[in-house]
Write a protein that holds these residues in place. Structure first.
Motif, PDB file in Angstrom:
ATOM      1  N   ALA A 407      -0.193  -4.662   3.891  1.00 45.70           N
ATOM      2  CA  ALA A 407      -1.057  -4.181   3.377  1.00 45.70           C
ATOM      3  C   ALA A 407      -0.784  -5.052   1.971  1.00 45.70           C
ATOM      4  CB  ALA A 407      -0.910  -2.910   3.541  1.00 45.70           C
ATOM      5  N   ALA A 408      -0.119  -5.172   0.863  1.00 47.39           N
ATOM      6  CA  ALA A 408       0.023  -4.592  -0.536  1.00 47.39           C
ATOM      7  C   ALA A 408      -0.075  -6.973  -0.756  1.00 47.39           C
ATOM      8  CB  ALA A 408       1.314  -4.615  -0.880  1.00 47.39           C
ATOM      9  N   GLU A 409      -0.343  -7.234   0.604  1.00 42.30           N
ATOM     10  CA  GLU A 409      -0.690  -8.716   0.131  1.00 42.30           C
ATOM     11  C   GLU A 409      -1.618  -8.863   0.127  1.00 42.30           C
ATOM     12  OE1 GLU A 409       3.561 -11.245   0.917  1.00 42.30           O
ATOM     13  OE2 GLU A 409       1.858 -10.327   2.278  1.00 42.30           O
ATOM     14  N   LYS A 410      -2.679  -8.149   0.863  1.00 38.81           N
ATOM     15  CA  LYS A 410      -3.987  -7.642   1.560  1.00 38.81           C
ATOM     16  C   LYS A 410      -4.939  -7.174   0.307  1.00 38.81           C
ATOM     17  CE  LYS A 410      -3.478  -7.977   5.873  1.00 38.81           C
ATOM     18  NZ  LYS A 410      -3.830  -7.103   7.068  1.00 38.81           N
ATOM     19  N   GLN A 411      -4.090  -6.069  -0.389  1.00 39.38           N
ATOM     20  CA  GLN A 411      -5.137  -5.367  -1.928  1.00 39.38           C
ATOM     21  C   GLN A 411      -4.695  -5.749  -2.645  1.00 39.38           C
ATOM     22  OE1 GLN A 411      -3.298  -1.976  -2.455  1.00 39.38           O
ATOM     23  NE2 GLN A 411      -4.487  -1.136  -3.889  1.00 39.38           N
ATOM     24  N   ARG A 412      -3.448  -7.271  -2.591  1.00 41.15           N
ATOM     25  CA  ARG A 412      -3.475  -8.369  -4.568  1.00 41.15           C
ATOM     26  C   ARG A 412      -4.297  -9.360  -3.706  1.00 41.15           C
ATOM     27  NH1 ARG A 412      -3.902  -8.527  -8.961  1.00 41.15           N
ATOM     28  NH2 ARG A 412      -3.867 -10.487  -9.596  1.00 41.15           N
ATOM     29  N   CYS A 413      -4.626  -9.845  -2.661  1.00 37.36           N
ATOM     30  CA  CYS A 413      -6.015 -10.702  -2.297  1.00 37.36           C
ATOM     31  C   CYS A 413      -7.081  -9.966  -2.638  1.00 37.36           C
ATOM     32  CB  CYS A 413      -5.746 -11.361  -1.010  1.00 37.36           C
ATOM     33  SG  CYS A 413      -4.239 -12.248  -0.870  1.00 37.36           S
ATOM     34  N   ARG A 414      -7.745  -9.423  -2.673  1.00 29.61           N
ATOM     35  CA  ARG A 414      -9.257  -8.839  -3.272  1.00 29.61           C
ATOM     36  C   ARG A 414      -8.823  -8.087  -4.551  1.00 29.61           C
ATOM     37  NH1 ARG A 414      -8.083  -5.734   1.799  1.00 29.61           N
ATOM     38  NH2 ARG A 414      -7.366  -4.496   0.577  1.00 29.61           N
ATOM     39  N   ALA A 415      -7.884  -8.516  -5.274  1.00 31.89           N
ATOM     40  CA  ALA A 415      -8.212  -7.315  -6.289  1.00 31.89           C
ATOM     41  C   ALA A 415      -8.555  -8.579  -7.251  1.00 31.89           C
ATOM     42  CB  ALA A 415      -6.881  -8.015  -7.957  1.00 31.89           C
ATOM     43  N   ASP A 416      -9.839  -8.067  -8.282  1.00 29.37           N
ATOM     44  CA  ASP A 416     -10.634  -9.324  -8.848  1.00 29.37           C
ATOM     45  C   ASP A 416     -10.311 -10.062 -10.122  1.00 29.37           C
ATOM     46  OD1 ASP A 416     -13.226  -7.761  -7.932  1.00 29.37           O
ATOM     47  OD2 ASP A 416     -12.729  -6.511  -9.880  1.00 29.37           O
ATOM     48  N   ARG A 417     -10.732 -10.955  -9.474  1.00 28.79           N
ATOM     49  CA  ARG A 417      -9.921 -12.150 -11.019  1.00 28.79           C
ATOM     50  C   ARG A 417      -9.236 -11.912 -12.761  1.00 28.79           C
ATOM     51  NH1 ARG A 417     -13.795 -15.418 -13.711  1.00 28.79           N
ATOM     52  NH2 ARG A 417     -15.856 -15.572 -12.182  1.00 28.79           N
ATOM     53  N   PRO A 418      -9.222 -12.378 -13.464  1.00 33.75           N
ATOM     54  CA  PRO A 418      -9.389 -11.759 -15.070  1.00 33.75           C
ATOM     55  C   PRO A 418     -10.387 -12.389 -15.710  1.00 33.75           C
ATOM     56  CG  PRO A 418      -6.772 -12.388 -14.824  1.00 33.75           C
ATOM     57  CD  PRO A 418      -8.073 -12.865 -13.067  1.00 33.75           C
TER      58      PRO A 418
END
Length: 437
Positions: A407-418
């Motif tokens: 779940a944490a990795e999926k959330q990270r993959c959905r994060a916006d790029r800088p």
């Protein structure tokens, strides 16, 4: 003294002469752990058919050093020399001609002329902690007519105890009944090489008035191999000098004093190979892209040896290649002290998956004894150790793993790029078209 232990040699519970135990039973060695010591007697194990019918684990003979009290030999009626293999402050033996034993074997007196220590003891070589041990021996009333009247009519009291077992009160038969053959005592050993002790409980009357014992034999039912002990908490080493407990440090120093000062004898029955707990090697690669990723991953891992001497006793000798203790161990085992692996693995990672590498080392555990050389059991240093290291024959396992994201990795993959804010037109459509005209 020359006095006979009792006037008659009548025996109670006498076996048929055709089935009597020989005067000097053959030496039995338990695996590689027991010591081949001259003058050792052992109780014969039950016949295979009887064991199969009972469906019990097969008993194994225990090496009882000088269990018939013949060594050193003597020709006089009595002898006060030290009895090989046994710890007794003031030994007093009767020869076979005057012991009164129906098989004319020597007997040892459980009394002491000079001190209040009336014990006779020996460590049972080859017995492991957890083993069920059955000791068999003969006893008899011993002494002159000046013994107390209650002992003459009721027998002489004494105790027998094996280390880990309860101390049992015993009594010989009355003086006029002679020898009682095949007494038994059973206990569960709490340590390797448990101490077996006989002791007189009353010291009234002449010092020659005391119980006699003869023909001490033993068998054991060894414990199962325990493969649940982790490599970083190995069993504590035990160390002995003759029948006395000593420190592992002292035995290690004795063995390290020369290249041939000691030998190591593995206990093959309790040494085994196994696969260690799997561990992750390197990083986990998380594919957040919409495409399949293919690349080469470097994989580097290694393994090392652990030993009970350094873990529990603070004796860090086996880790030193130049130490005699380590060289004695290696000569007996051909040990592989460390292992290493350096390779590349081609990875294919699908979109939305994670890839990682796990290694499962093939290891081996060896138990055994360091023993000083020489054939005198009363002056022998012994130390039991456990060593756990990379296997010589069991290959390591490398697992290439892929799986869904957490779940944490999926959330990270959905994060916006800088990024940063757009100063003009951030919230308005374009108002012209630049065609380069």
């Amino acid at each position: 003294m020359g006095t006979t232990p009792h006037p008659q040699g009548r025996a109670t519970d006498r076996r048929d002469p055709g089935t009597a135990v020989p005067l000097r039973a053959a030496l039995a060695v338990l695996g590689a752990l027991s010591l081949a010591v001259p003058g050792t007697t052992a109780l014969a194990a039950p016949a295979p058919a009887a064991r199969a019918a009972a469906q019990d684990p097969a008993p194994a003979q225990v090496a009882v050093i000088n269990g018939d009290f013949r060594d050193p030999t003597f020709t006089a009626d009595t002898d006060t020399g030290q009895v090989r293999g046994w710890t007794v402050t003031y030994p007093y033996r009767y020869g076979g001609k005057v012991s009164g034993h129906p098989d004319k074997v020597p007997a040892l007196l459980l009394r002491n002329r000079t001190t209040d220590d009336h014990t006779v003891s020996q460590r049972l070589r080859g017995v492991r902690a957890g083993a069920q041990v059955t000791v068999t021996f003969d006893d008899s009333f011993g002494g002159s007519p000046s013994c107390p009247a209650d002992q003459v009519s009721e027998g002489q009291p004494y105790t027998v105890q094996g280390e880990g077992g309860t101390r049992e009160d015993r009594r010989t038969d009355a003086r006029d009944r002679g020898w009682h053959l095949d007494r038994t005592y059973t206990f569960r050993a709490s340590v390797h090489e448990p101490l077996l002790t006989f002791a007189t409980t009353r010291s009234t009357g002449s010092w020659t008035c005391g119980p006699l014992i003869a023909r001490v034999r033993a068998v054991q039912v060894p414990p199962p191999v325990d493969k649940t002990v982790p490599k970083d908490r190995l069993p504590e080493p035990v160390a002995y000098y003759g029948n006395e407990a000593t420190t592992p440090k002292k035995v290690a120093e004795q063995c390290a004093s020369g290249a041939a000062a000691c030998v190591f004898r593995p206990d093959d029955a309790y040494s085994y190979r196994y696969y260690d707990t799997a561990r992750t090697v390197g990083e986990a690669y998380v594919n957040c892209t919409r495409n399949t990723v293919r690349h080469d991953r470097p994989v580097v891992f290694g393994d090392r040896t652990l030993d009970s001497l350094s873990q529990s006793a603070g004796v860090d000798r086996l880790s030193n290649p130049q130490d005699n203790l380590r060289q004695q161990f290696v000569r007996a085992t051909g040990w592989r002290w460390s292992s290493s692996s350096d390779r590349k693995i081609g990875e294919t990672i699908e979109p939305g998956e994670v890839s990682w590498i796990e290694a499962q080392a093939g290891r081996q555990r060896t138990e055994g004894w360091f023993l000083t050389t020489g054939d005198d059991p009363d002056r022998q240093y012994r130390m039991h150790v456990t060593v756990d290291g990379p296997s010589l024959s069991l290959p390591d396992r490398i697992y290439q793993r892929t799986g869904p994201m957490t779940a944490a990795e999926k959330q990270r993959c959905r994060a916006d790029r800088p990024s940063d804010t757009t100063p003009n037109g951030a919230d308005a459509p374009a108002d012209s078209n630049d065609r380069g005209a």
